[in-house]
Structures are given as structure tokens and as C-alpha cells.
Enzyme design. Sequence first.
Site, PDB file in Angstrom:
ATOM      1  N   HIS A 436       0.850  -1.193   0.000  1.00  0.00           N
ATOM      2  CA  HIS A 436       0.000   0.000   0.000  1.00  0.00           C
ATOM      3  C   HIS A 436       0.880   1.235   0.000  1.00  0.00           C
ATOM      4  O   HIS A 436       1.825   1.328   0.796  1.00  0.00           O
ATOM      5  CB  HIS A 436      -0.911   0.006   1.221  1.00  0.00           C
ATOM      6  CG  HIS A 436      -1.739   1.244   1.351  1.00  0.00           C
ATOM      7  ND1 HIS A 436      -1.590   2.148   2.384  1.00  0.00           N
ATOM      8  CD2 HIS A 436      -2.717   1.744   0.561  1.00  0.00           C
ATOM      9  CE1 HIS A 436      -2.448   3.140   2.235  1.00  0.00           C
ATOM     10  NE2 HIS A 436      -3.138   2.914   1.139  1.00  0.00           N
ATOM     11  N   SER A 437       0.605   2.171  -0.896  1.00  0.00           N
ATOM     12  CA  SER A 437       1.294   3.454  -0.944  1.00  0.00           C
ATOM     13  C   SER A 437       2.804   3.241  -1.128  1.00  0.00           C
ATOM     14  O   SER A 437       3.235   2.588  -2.077  1.00  0.00           O
ATOM     15  CB  SER A 437       0.970   4.249   0.323  1.00  0.00           C
ATOM     16  OG  SER A 437       1.461   5.563   0.235  1.00  0.00           O
ATOM     17  N   LEU A 438       3.600   3.765  -0.215  1.00  0.00           N
ATOM     18  CA  LEU A 438       5.052   3.625  -0.336  1.00  0.00           C
ATOM     19  C   LEU A 438       5.483   2.169  -0.254  1.00  0.00           C
ATOM     20  O   LEU A 438       6.510   1.790  -0.837  1.00  0.00           O
ATOM     21  CB  LEU A 438       5.736   4.446   0.761  1.00  0.00           C
ATOM     22  CG  LEU A 438       7.263   4.462   0.766  1.00  0.00           C
ATOM     23  CD1 LEU A 438       7.812   5.081  -0.507  1.00  0.00           C
ATOM     24  CD2 LEU A 438       7.796   5.187   1.988  1.00  0.00           C
ATOM     25  N   SER A 440       4.197  -0.309  -1.759  1.00  0.00           N
ATOM     26  CA  SER A 440       4.194  -0.890  -3.108  1.00  0.00           C
ATOM     27  C   SER A 440       5.459  -0.502  -3.870  1.00  0.00           C
ATOM     28  O   SER A 440       5.998  -1.301  -4.640  1.00  0.00           O
ATOM     29  CB  SER A 440       2.957  -0.416  -3.868  1.00  0.00           C
ATOM     30  OG  SER A 440       2.976   1.000  -4.024  1.00  0.00           O
ATOM     31  N   PHE A 595      -1.690  -1.197  -4.070  1.00  0.00           N
ATOM     32  CA  PHE A 595      -2.883  -0.440  -3.689  1.00  0.00           C
ATOM     33  C   PHE A 595      -2.509   1.030  -3.509  1.00  0.00           C
ATOM     34  O   PHE A 595      -1.645   1.363  -2.693  1.00  0.00           O
ATOM     35  CB  PHE A 595      -3.475  -0.972  -2.374  1.00  0.00           C
ATOM     36  CG  PHE A 595      -3.765  -2.441  -2.369  1.00  0.00           C
ATOM     37  CD1 PHE A 595      -4.251  -3.078  -3.504  1.00  0.00           C
ATOM     38  CD2 PHE A 595      -3.550  -3.207  -1.237  1.00  0.00           C
ATOM     39  CE1 PHE A 595      -4.503  -4.436  -3.505  1.00  0.00           C
ATOM     40  CE2 PHE A 595      -3.809  -4.566  -1.225  1.00  0.00           C
ATOM     41  CZ  PHE A 595      -4.282  -5.181  -2.370  1.00  0.00           C
TER      42      PHE A 595
END
Length: 802
Positions: A436-438, A440, A595
Site C-alpha cells: 500500500h502506498s510507499l 508498493s 494499492f
Amino acid sequence: MGKSRRQRLQAAIAGRDCGQSPLRPGGDGSGGGRGQHRPGLGGRRGRSRGCAAARAGPRHRSSRRGSGAGAGRGRAAGPGPRSAEPPGGGGTGAPRAAAPMSAQEPPRPPPAEPPEPEPGGRYEAVVPHWFYCKVTDSRERWVPFSAQDSERLEEAHGAGKDQEDVVVPTSGGRYDVHLKQRQRVAVYWQEEVSEVRRCTWFYKGDKDNKYIPYSESFSEELEEAYMIAVTLDEWKKKLESPSREVIILHNPKLMVHYHPVASSDDWVSTPTEQGRPRTVKRGVENIAVEIPNGEPLQIDHLVFVVHGIGPACDIRFRSIVQCVNDFRNVSLSMLQAHFRKAQEQQQVGRVEFLPVNWHSSLHSTGVDVDLERITLPSINRLRHFINDTILDVFFYNSSTYCQTIVDTVASEMNRLHQLFMQRNPLFKGGVSIAGHSLGSLILFDLLTNQKADPEEEEHSAQGSTTTSSNGGIKEVKEILKNLELSEYCDVFEKEKMDRQALFLCTENNLKEMGIPLGPRMKILHYISSKADTQDQSSAAPRHGEERRAEPGSPSQHDPESTEDVGTCQYRDVGLGQVSANYPQLNYKPTIFFAFGSPIGMFLTVRGVKRIDPNYSLPTCKGFFNIFHPFDPVAYRIEPMIVPDLEFEPMLLPHHKGRKRMHLELKEGLTRMSVDLKNNLLGSLRVAWQSFTRAPVPALEARSTDAEAEAEAGTEKQPDTKPEEPPAAVKEEASLINVGRLNGGNRIDYVLQEKPIESFNEYLFALQGHLCYWESEDTVLLVLKEIYQTQGITLDQPLQGSQ
């Protein structure tokens, strides 16, 4: 515990036969078995020494009550001794409790005594259920184990394993319960130890939202008192808890718990039943609590989930463990709703999701202390929030802390995988990763630097050599023909030169092959011109030899690459990215889910303008970029692979099988407005032409009418054409070639916003970035792609799904 429950019941029945209440203390023999009352736990009861005197008269229930919510039959109320006298007598005597026989009537002979109900036959043992205490924000909340876990714990408890250090796995194997210590311990992550309790009796006050279980020892006292009361049909009994609180059993449906009230009277040593009482319930079936059935034992797939910036992962500031728990719960509900047939055929169990935490390791390096010294004192909360969350992005771009983050993520995933395999030795499923976010971006960089097995490299090399041997040599011959150098085709064929080898040739190589100077110059000029055009199309930076693969540059998959294969594996993705030694994973991920990912933005900032369509992650063949349309952090990937074609991302279908109502309404209104506009313009144009034209004979009028109809028809034709291309685009959207990054399948998937979110995009921007943990559509896509690798599909394909 002294006597057993059966022995105490027999003693209570014997006490009843002597005319004494089994839950009230008896006297010392004076006064015909009457004694002073002392509240207790119900386990210490006096016995009458004058049984004959107690049975001298008929027994019936006394109508007298003590102070508070009730007293027992013939029971003295109040903390001090109080004499109970017959109504007709005025004599005084020693302090005593109410007599078990009535003094209103003269004694009758025993044969005239009314028959007593036979004790026993109505009592049923309570069914216990196991709970654990969950502390949130210094507030305790008792949560029931699933029915499956509670049965396991009760089975181990019934087998007498409490005396041993027995460990019972619960919650799908993520928690272990140490039965002897009554503790619940997390297996895969760090968490506070929870208290475990075998619960049978519960209470709830006015300010309590849920029932709270009594301790196991006091629950046994309550159950014993309840058993005697039901067996002998004697109620309104009073018990005292270890904290000097009073519990009164009025009847099986009404049992109350009073708080102790402090009194200024020194003579008063026992609590009184004052204040608002608590409600007491027996058995978990009599309280309002939802008990889950439990998770399937079969695990089909394992997914590691890496969080983004900061310790909080959603808008409620919950940790990654709590968010992944919600994601797992949603997956269980989606499996029951969309994979019911496969579950009935026992083809599907469940997917296990395990969180990966790297934030605590990063901020335990002492960097927070260094930041604290330089942080300004103003707007204290905002600055601490920035230091704890936003700065994680800068830490990842630091040469020092980037290595710490990457090592933590890789080592943690390897540790979790090894521990999972030790606890599940029969597991044969695959492993996927999600970020998720960073998180990923961290996983993407980690995956781009994984090394494929030598066997796979040989297979890929064999594939490339076979294609080059079949078609590459022919291409070289065509190139030589275009350069008017056909006489040298045999020389290149003898040296097994294909197109890729041709572009790697230098002037010395051509000289060694015996090519004269003139043909050499032609060939080198052709190679250099093709290399320049390739550089302009790829726009990949060629400086910075870092240990990182370059998806933006011509990789080893590209046969037209002019770079050496060895140097291509170690070049940096782009400008500004620091060097890091990326660890290797102990497994090959099946699919990578991102995500709300900023991967596209970071690649662009690094200088990568285009990702080679032939590029794929070395050890992971699947890649899905999932985002909310209002997510301010998310960016697309597909336009970097196909920059010349404009197309929309794949719309994720709703988990209930259709598009959201407000989106359908919006499309319908848009289509209707376009139709009305085109029809109105067409009718106005026809009317304007009829007004501007001069009057003509009937013959000309017919011709003008025909022309007008023809013109109106030409105006109406575009009305139907705009409706057809969107449908065609939607049908062909999944057929767009977006390269090998996801095995030739689409990469970008967009969620459908909720109706309330469509009113204001900016208001729900933050929520759009944190919505993935409870998104049924996101979870369903993850499950669909995971089980599709095993040949298992949904019960019914969703509308719009591919």
C-alpha cells in the site's frame, strides 16, 4: 476447592431434610436450629444441629424481606443481628434468623405435612465459552473465541491439560493460547499478551456496552449456588463476591449484582444492596454477543502485506495488523459469497494475509531523537505527525535509511515465510505480495532486483536464441541486402550472427570476420543510427551503474538493445535513485498487488519516460495496480508502456455484480443529453433551412423536402455513432497490448467511487487513499486473480470483469 459440587449438593439436600436452607448459615443449636445470618459466597454454609425441632412444624416461605432487593426465606435482613419473633408472641430472645417453620399455627402431626417437591431433574450444567481480553486505548473488551477455537480449548481443558504447558493454536494459527497461564500470544508479530478466561457467568452495568465475564473461581461459586437453588427450588439467595459486592439470585431469569456502598457506621461491616444493580446472566447463549464459526483449516495461498508511510494505515489511525485483519475478514465473506460452489466441493479453503511492519524498525534507529533536536516547538502536533509519516518518503530516498527499509522488508518477509512453513508443513500453495502506498514502491524496487533461477535464464536464453536463429539470421540477411552487401551473408551466417549479435558488433569484430573497410563503415553507420533512434524512443538514462534493473531501458528481453546484457542488469532505474544492495527473497511471488501506488510517479521522477513492453519482473509474472479514482497518491502504469495510445483503466466491477447505480444514472443522463442536443440541433437546422428558402412550386417543394430529410438523416447519423465507439472501446479495452509486465494482461484497475464520494472529490481524497482495507471490490479482485492461477473461477462472472 474442598468438597466437590456433587458432595455439596448432597449436603444441601440433607440440610433441607433437616429443615434448614442450604444457602443460609445455621445456628448453634439454640432456638431450634436458628442462627445469626452472615453473607458469604454460598460455599460456607452452617448446618442445623436440631433437625427434629426444625421439622416440628410445617415449612413454608416467609413473606418477610430484608433491606435491598430481597432476602432469603426466613432470612434476617441488615448487617446486624435481628430477632425474628412469632406474630403472636412478645417475648425476647437471643439474636436469630427467621425460623424455617411457621410460628403462626400450632404444630401439626407429621402425616398432615404437605408433600415436598422432589429435588433434582431440572438442573442442566452451563456450557462454557472461552474469551480473551483485548485492550484498546486503555479500555478492556472481552472478545469471544470462535466456536471452533472454543471447542478446542474446552477439549484441552477437559482432558486435564491445564496442569501442563499446553499450547493451543487459535485464530487460524495466528495466535497461540497457553492454557496453563491463560494467555493469548501473537505468533507472527509483536503484540501485548492477552488474558484468556473460561467464561460461564457474565454481568453488565448501565454504562457497559457488552457483558463482562466473572472470574473462573467466582463463576464456579455462582454456578454452585444456582445449581442448589434450581434443585431445591429455593431462590432469592445472596452471595458476596471477593470484592465485597452482593449478587442476588431472584429466579432463573432475574439475577442482579450490587456495588458495595461505603457507610459511616463503624458497626456496619457488610455491604448493602444500594444503587443501580448490574444485570447478571448465566451462559453465553443468554448474552448478546456474536460468536464466529471459525476460519477454514485449509490455506490455499499466502499473501504478505506491506504498509505505507507512518504507523497508522487508515483514517481511524489503526495499525497494519488491524487493517490486515479487516482485509482478511472481508476475504472470508467474499469467499462465501462468490466461491460457494468451490467451497462445497472442498476446492477452496481460504487465503492467509500476514502484515509486514517496517516503520518501527526504521524509527528505532535513533533518527527520531535526532529529528527532535532540530524540530521547531511551534505547531507541535503537526510537526510530530510529519516527522512520523511524511518523512518516511525522504528516508526511502536516503542512501542510509533506504538500505534499512529494504533489509527490514525482505528479512521480515523471509522470516514470516519460514515461520509459516514450519507451522504449516503441508502447505503447497503459492505466495503473493501486496503493498500500500510507499510499501508498493518498496516491493517494486525489491522485485526488479531479484535474480531469476539459472534454469529460467537458460530457458529464456534458449527461447531468444531459437527465435534469433530462426528469424534473426534472416533479418541480418535482409539488412545486408538493404545495404547492398549481400555477398557477405554467408560470412555472417557462418559466424551465427543474428540481429542482436549484429548490434553488439564493434569495428574490431567486423575486421576479424574479414569484412573490408567500406562494408564495415556501412554496417557501423547502420548500427549507430538504429541505436540513436532506440535511445530517443526509450529515453532511458544511461549513467549511474547501480545494482538495479531498469524497466525503462532496453533490457535483455529486447533484441535491439545496444547495451551489454551484463551491464543492463545493474543499471539504475533513473536519476536521483540511490544505490542499495537489495536482498533476495526465499520464494518467488506469484502476483504483486499495488494499492494506491505512486510507482509511476517515482519512475517518472527518476527519469524513466517509458517502460519497455518486453520488460517483466524477474521472479513475479503478475502485477496489478489498483487505485481509487480520487486517490491523490495513486498513479497509472500503463501509459508508460503504451505512451502513444490513450485509453481508460479497467473499471473494477462491483462485488454484487453490477455497476453502481449513480454511475449508471450518470452515464444514462449523459447519453440522453447528447441525444437531445443532437436532435434539437437537427430540427432547428431543418426549420431554419425551410424558412430561408423561397417559395417554390410543388415539385420543387417535394425535392426540398427530400433534401431536408436527407440532411436530417445525415445529422442524425452522428447521434448513433458516438454511442457505438464507447461500447467498442469498452469491449476492446482489455485487448490492448500493455506489454509483459502482467503477462500481457491489463495492469491498471480503478475502483468505483461511492455515491456520497461523487459529490465532492476533494473532501474524500484522503479517504480514497485509505479505503482499500475494507473494499470488497479490491478483495474480490485479489481473490479472483489468486484462484485463477489454480484454475478456480467465480460462481458467476461479474458484469464487466475479464
